[in-house]
Enzyme design. Sequence first.
Site, PDB file in Angstrom:
ATOM      1  N   VAL A  19       1.752  -8.237  -9.633  1.00 57.00           N
ATOM      2  CA  VAL A  19       1.564  -7.808 -10.726  1.00 57.00           C
ATOM      3  C   VAL A  19       2.200  -8.384 -12.132  1.00 57.00           C
ATOM      4  O   VAL A  19       1.580  -8.822 -12.999  1.00 57.00           O
ATOM      5  CB  VAL A  19       1.775  -6.361 -10.871  1.00 57.00           C
ATOM      6  CG1 VAL A  19       1.133  -5.605 -12.203  1.00 57.00           C
ATOM      7  CG2 VAL A  19       1.129  -5.606  -9.574  1.00 57.00           C
ATOM      8  N   ASP A 203       2.401   6.838  -0.346  1.00 52.85           N
ATOM      9  CA  ASP A 203       1.764   6.195  -1.477  1.00 52.85           C
ATOM     10  C   ASP A 203       1.073   7.250  -1.919  1.00 52.85           C
ATOM     11  O   ASP A 203       1.141   7.722  -3.363  1.00 52.85           O
ATOM     12  CB  ASP A 203       1.297   5.020  -1.042  1.00 52.85           C
ATOM     13  CG  ASP A 203       0.459   4.264  -2.448  1.00 52.85           C
ATOM     14  OD1 ASP A 203       1.343   3.707  -3.035  1.00 52.85           O
ATOM     15  OD2 ASP A 203      -0.701   4.595  -2.518  1.00 52.85           O
ATOM     16  N   LYS A 207       1.518   9.526  -5.911  1.00 52.20           N
ATOM     17  CA  LYS A 207       0.305   9.469  -6.701  1.00 52.20           C
ATOM     18  C   LYS A 207      -0.019  10.759  -7.037  1.00 52.20           C
ATOM     19  O   LYS A 207      -0.503  11.141  -8.111  1.00 52.20           O
ATOM     20  CB  LYS A 207      -0.662   8.569  -6.278  1.00 52.20           C
ATOM     21  CG  LYS A 207      -0.361   7.095  -6.394  1.00 52.20           C
ATOM     22  CD  LYS A 207      -1.212   6.099  -5.785  1.00 52.20           C
ATOM     23  CE  LYS A 207      -1.046   4.755  -5.789  1.00 52.20           C
ATOM     24  NZ  LYS A 207      -1.817   3.848  -4.962  1.00 52.20           N
TER      25      LYS A 207
END
Length: 435
Positions: A19, A203, A207
């Site tokens: 990223v 994960d 979130k």
Amino acid sequence: MSDDREAPVKVALLGCGTVGGEVTRTLLEHADELAARIGAPVELAGIAVRRPDKHPELPQHLLTSDAGALVESDVDLVVELIGGIEPVRGWLLTALRKGKSVVTGNKALLAEYGAELSAAANESGADLYYEAAVAGAIPLLRPLRESLAGDRITRVMGIVNGTTNFILSAMDSTGASYGETLDEATRLGYAEADPSADVDGYDAASKAAILASLAFHTRVTAADVHREGISGINSSDIAAARRLGRTVKLLSICERVENEDGSESVSARVHPVMIPRGHQLAGVGGAMNAVYVEAAAAGELMFYGQGAGGAPTASAVLGDLVSAARNRVAGGRGPRESAHAALPVRPMGRTPTRYHISLDVADRPGVLAQIAQVFAVHDVSIAAVRQRDKHSTASLVVVTHSAPDAALRATVDEISKLDVVREVVSVMRVEGEES
Ligand SMILES: NC(=O)c1ccc[n+]([C@@H]2O[C@H](COP(=O)([O-])OP(=O)(O)OC[C@H]3O[C@@H](n4cnc5c(N)ncnc54)[C@H](OP(=O)(O)O)[C@@H]3O)[C@@H](O)[C@H]2O)c1
């Protein structure tokens, strides 16, 4: 054109991998456009990586392996794209306490230490933005935090992990086993060498914590989220779903639930779910993400797009960077986090769910009555019963109405011990209309 009368906004970039590399490219290649949008130039003041010698592609004079010193230097804004909890948490707290705004995509850190980071930002008046932490490129947190701030969100439900969605979609379309499909996902780069953060639901749980916190103005951490992954899903679960006109998805489900006394709680959970093939989330294939939001006045909203990848995630990071830099230039700050509702988090056992249960039972009179009796004892009502599924070993399929998850689990547990039940073939929660 840039307005070079304004002092530049100095940015420290921590991490320059998948990223961060894309963020750097845009900052360097589209500097003029960004300056025009912000009202001042952005100056990339330094890039911290673990191994500077492995980055010949980056401007060498900007590289450092000392992220802590870069944060302490004369920068206005810190963009963190390293990941993990420590030492990143310490660096970001230092930045925020010194009034430097932070942009991050670090879901694990936010799901655990969001309150601490937010408090540090509030004390110094700095911004804390993290759109990239959930669902990659999809603008989702800003709509929850800003656009829907005047509404009353009742539910946020979605596919927020591309790896598991890729695996489940492939199992559904090919009939392959979980193990074969995971191998294929790893070979194609959709799954990490150690896939546990994805396939075990960690994960997605981080979130869900972030989504529930924003949607319900309540601090929810990853530990508050009930979590089940997909490694227990087998081909017969997928086939059973298919025969019922359903498909299996790993969903993050955050709900506002009413308690017996009329007060409210929050429920946040991640687990595999059977949904009708006509459901908005059923058609979300491969590694895509989609989140469905229900709000009192807005009604139903759907957010869909790329949930990961360098360029898509960088889009969200850069949007945050532009916002934080604009605030700096204008002398203001973005909206604060609000946790004013402070609703209790309801444990999974008390959360209402519905089950789909496939059983292989003895073929003799009275079996159905015996099984129905177990449901009655646990106060679980049955929505539909199908007998004799000639395509599998299951001879009885039961879909329940909504009941507390603990009652449903206890029902399955007791049924599995009946001598008329040869095998519990598949048990899965269901969402959406009955099929
Ligand atoms: N990848 C995605 O699609 C995606 C999507 C949404 C959110 N995110 C989040 O974005 C963040 C970055 O993900 P990524 O995929 O870009 O990670 P990545 O490719 O593994 O890059 C991590 C970067 O951090 C650097 N780094 C590691 N430890 C460091 C240290 N102690 N000091 C300084 N630099 C250090 C690495 O340096 P070296 O290059 O020298 O190794 C590397 O440049 C994570 O929080 C992730 O959860 C990623």
